[in-house]
Design a protein around this motif. Structure first.
Motif, short mmCIF file in Angstrom:
data_model
loop_
_atom_site.label_atom_id
_atom_site.label_comp_id
_atom_site.label_asym_id
_atom_site.label_seq_id
_atom_site.Cartn_x
_atom_site.Cartn_y
_atom_site.Cartn_z
N ARG A 32 -5.68 -11.66 -1.93
CA ARG A 32 -6.41 -10.98 -2.17
C ARG A 32 -5.52 -8.99 -1.89
NH1 ARG A 32 -11.20 -13.49 -1.87
NH2 ARG A 32 -11.57 -12.00 -1.27
N ILE A 33 -4.52 -8.98 -1.66
CA ILE A 33 -3.60 -7.94 -1.47
C ILE A 33 -3.73 -6.34 -2.54
CG2 ILE A 33 -1.96 -6.56 -0.04
CD1 ILE A 33 -1.42 -9.63 0.31
N ALA A 34 -4.59 -5.45 -2.41
CA ALA A 34 -4.60 -4.28 -3.47
C ALA A 34 -3.88 -3.50 -2.53
CB ALA A 34 -6.11 -3.57 -3.79
N PHE A 35 -3.64 -2.42 -3.79
CA PHE A 35 -2.68 -0.78 -3.45
C PHE A 35 -3.56 -0.17 -3.88
CE2 PHE A 35 0.54 1.98 -5.14
CZ PHE A 35 0.96 1.95 -3.61
N THR A 53 -13.33 2.39 -5.81
CA THR A 53 -13.00 0.38 -7.47
C THR A 53 -12.50 -0.55 -6.76
OG1 THR A 53 -12.61 3.49 -8.32
CG2 THR A 53 -12.14 1.14 -9.22
N LEU A 54 -12.03 -0.78 -5.70
CA LEU A 54 -11.57 -1.83 -5.87
C LEU A 54 -12.80 -2.88 -4.90
CD1 LEU A 54 -7.95 -0.52 -3.80
CD2 LEU A 54 -8.44 -2.04 -6.32
N LEU A 55 -12.85 -2.20 -3.94
CA LEU A 55 -14.10 -2.60 -3.13
C LEU A 55 -15.74 -3.38 -3.50
CD1 LEU A 55 -14.14 -0.85 0.18
CD2 LEU A 55 -13.09 -2.98 0.06
N ASP A 56 -15.75 -2.54 -4.91
CA ASP A 56 -16.53 -2.81 -5.81
C ASP A 56 -15.89 -3.29 -7.00
OD1 ASP A 56 -18.35 -0.85 -4.61
OD2 ASP A 56 -18.29 0.43 -6.13
N THR A 100 -9.01 -8.34 -0.09
CA THR A 100 -9.43 -8.24 1.86
C THR A 100 -7.86 -8.12 2.81
OG1 THR A 100 -7.78 -10.45 2.11
CG2 THR A 100 -9.96 -10.85 1.68
N ALA A 101 -6.88 -7.32 1.76
CA ALA A 101 -6.23 -6.34 2.31
C ALA A 101 -6.01 -5.43 1.55
CB ALA A 101 -4.80 -7.22 2.62
N ILE A 102 -5.69 -4.35 2.23
CA ILE A 102 -5.73 -2.32 1.15
C ILE A 102 -4.10 -1.81 1.63
CG2 ILE A 102 -6.27 -0.86 0.25
CD1 ILE A 102 -8.70 -1.87 0.18
N VAL A 103 -3.01 -2.11 0.95
CA VAL A 103 -1.62 -1.49 1.46
C VAL A 103 -2.16 -0.04 0.50
CG1 VAL A 103 0.53 -1.22 0.52
CG2 VAL A 103 -0.46 -3.53 1.07
N ALA A 104 -1.78 1.29 1.52
CA ALA A 104 -1.65 2.47 0.75
C ALA A 104 -0.87 3.42 0.05
CB ALA A 104 -2.76 3.45 1.94
N ARG A 145 -15.48 -3.79 9.08
CA ARG A 145 -14.35 -3.34 10.05
C ARG A 145 -12.83 -3.35 9.57
NH1 ARG A 145 -16.02 -8.65 14.11
NH2 ARG A 145 -16.47 -10.17 11.74
N PRO A 146 -11.95 -2.39 9.87
CA PRO A 146 -10.38 -2.71 9.25
C PRO A 146 -9.97 -3.64 10.55
CG PRO A 146 -11.47 -0.67 9.28
CD PRO A 146 -12.37 -1.26 9.72
N GLY A 147 -9.15 -4.49 9.81
CA GLY A 147 -8.54 -5.76 11.02
C GLY A 147 -9.11 -6.75 11.36
N HIS A 148 -10.52 -6.72 10.49
CA HIS A 148 -10.95 -8.04 10.45
C HIS A 148 -12.39 -7.86 9.40
CE1 HIS A 148 -11.44 -7.86 15.08
NE2 HIS A 148 -11.74 -6.55 14.63
N ASP A 149 -12.86 -7.23 8.50
CA ASP A 149 -13.55 -7.73 7.46
C ASP A 149 -12.12 -6.88 6.15
OD1 ASP A 149 -15.97 -8.51 8.39
OD2 ASP A 149 -16.29 -5.97 8.14
N VAL A 150 -11.88 -5.93 6.47
CA VAL A 150 -10.46 -5.80 4.85
C VAL A 150 -9.31 -5.07 6.39
CG1 VAL A 150 -9.65 -4.23 3.19
CG2 VAL A 150 -12.16 -5.82 3.65
N TRP A 151 -7.99 -5.58 6.01
CA TRP A 151 -6.49 -4.95 6.80
C TRP A 151 -6.20 -3.51 5.96
CZ3 TRP A 151 -3.66 -9.21 9.46
CH2 TRP A 151 -4.45 -10.19 10.19
N VAL A 152 -5.85 -2.77 6.55
CA VAL A 152 -5.58 -1.64 5.95
C VAL A 152 -4.04 -1.19 6.48
CG1 VAL A 152 -5.69 0.92 4.98
CG2 VAL A 152 -7.82 -1.73 5.39
N THR A 153 -3.01 -0.59 5.54
CA THR A 153 -1.89 0.06 6.39
C THR A 153 -1.53 1.38 5.34
OG1 THR A 153 0.06 -1.21 4.45
CG2 THR A 153 -0.75 -2.82 6.44
N GLY A 154 -0.56 2.09 6.04
CA GLY A 154 -0.21 2.68 5.54
C GLY A 154 1.26 3.04 5.15
N PHE A 155 1.75 4.59 5.40
CA PHE A 155 3.47 4.53 5.57
C PHE A 155 3.77 6.37 5.95
CE2 PHE A 155 7.69 4.91 4.01
CZ PHE A 155 7.93 4.05 3.31
N ASP A 156 4.45 6.41 6.87
CA ASP A 156 4.39 7.26 7.85
C ASP A 156 4.81 7.29 8.83
OD1 ASP A 156 5.87 9.23 5.32
OD2 ASP A 156 4.00 10.40 4.59
#
Length: 336
Positions: free
Chosen positions: A186-189, A238-241, A247-251, A270-281
């Motif tokens: 479940r990888i959101a944007f 909005t996504l988390l609700d 379980t992961a979000i690409v920003a 906890r970022p990197g445990h409960d939900v993984w998050v990535t950025g750009f730049d």
């Protein structure tokens, strides 16, 4: 302070004519290599500094490259170091940058026209490129040299003029592949607000979406209501609700990713445990958050050197697409 060394003095010291010295300064390809070295040695020995005004009159060139500073504070996290590196790359060629501001879109064309009419610049480097950006067609139609950081994504035909861009779609697709390999399905944007018309925004989203489709994953997306961390936090909420929170979000940017991280911490996730998050730049924000942000590094030096090279090569349909580099940190440990 002594008087400035003159062209005549350099010519006398080297034992050549003033025209030969002028050719060395303005058209060195016309000068015999041995003579070129002799004149250059005389210039160095005497400490001669060319008079920029006189040189501009002789060559009908200003020695300046124009660059429009966009009013996009949220995206300046990458553009500020980019502009610094670009300035250095241009100065290495003996020219300078002329930074100016202009209204967005077609309204800003008048500023470009004024600079050209005044012979204030010899060429332009364009950035903050949007879909169907009118500057490119206008400059190309008048034979004005330019190179663009970013594509205009025309609906028909080729983009006018040379361009350099980073493969945002490819980088975001790679992020999805790595997140999926780590067990996420479940990888959101989280994207910029819908008012943003940059092709880069759609390019990054397209890479995420296409790879989710290829892997058979659902595609959940939310968009910041402003180009800010708070806007990104609301999009993440909005996504988390939702019924099936990711379980992961690409920003789409580091700024948006840090807003997502803030919302996670507000919820005691906890970022990197409960939900993984990535950025750009890979901006300064990426290393300023606790544990660091996994992100995509844009190759700034390659971008700027390619822009200057294309600018000097002249007009054409040439384009350079560069790969981004994924930098793994604790917000999403995606090292393979």
């Amino acid at each position: 302070m002594g008087q400035a060394v003159t062209l005549r003095q350099v010519a006398a010291h080297a034992g050549v004519s003033r025209q030969t010295v002028s050719n060395v300064l303005n058209a060195p390809q016309r000068v015999d290599p041995a003579t070129l070295r002799k004149v250059q040695a005389a210039i160095e020995a005497l400490g001669y500094q060319p008079n920029r005004t006189a040189r501009s009159l002789a060559t009908r060139q200003a020695g300046l490259i124009g660059y429009c500073l966009a009013r996009m504070p949220g995206r300046s996290l990458f553009m500020d170091p980019f502009l610094h590196t670009l300035t250095e790359a241009i100065e290495e060629t003996g020219r300078r940058m002329l930074v100016f501001t202009a209204p967005e879109g077609a309204q800003g064309i008048e500023t470009y026209a004024d600079l050209i009419a005044q012979r204030a610049v010899d060429a332009f480097i364009l950035s903050d490129t949007v879909d169907e950006d009118p500057r490119h067609t206008w400059l190309a139609g008048r034979g004005v040299p330019f190179a663009s950081f970013g594509r205009t994504w025309p609906e028909q035909g080729e983009q006018p003029g040379p361009w350099v861009d980073v493969d945002g779609a490819g980088a975001c697709a790679e992020l999805v592949r790595r997140l999926h390999a780590a067990g996420h399905d479940r990888i959101a944007f989280v994207g910029w607000c819908q008012r943003v018309t940059m092709g880069a925004a759609k390019d990054r989203e397209r890479g995420w979406q296409d790879e989710c489709a290829r892997l058979g994953l659902s595609d959940q997306a939310a968009y910041a209501d402003s180009d800010s961390m708070d806007g990104a936090a609301r999009a993440a909420a909005t996504l988390l609700d939702g019924r099936t929170p990711p379980t992961a979000i690409v920003a789409a940017s580091d700024l948006l990713a840090v807003g997502v991280l803030g919302e996670l911490r507000r919820r005691k996730l906890r970022p990197g445990h409960d939900v993984w998050v990535t950025g750009f730049d890979d901006s300064v924000l990426a290393t300023s958050v606790e544990g660091g942000l996994t992100t995509v590094r844009q190759p700034t030096e390659e971008i700027t050197s390619a822009l200057v090279r294309l600018l000097d090569a002249g007009h054409g349909q040439s384009g350079v697409l560069l790969a981004g580099q994924i930098v793994s940190r604790s917000s999403a440990p995606v090292d393979l």
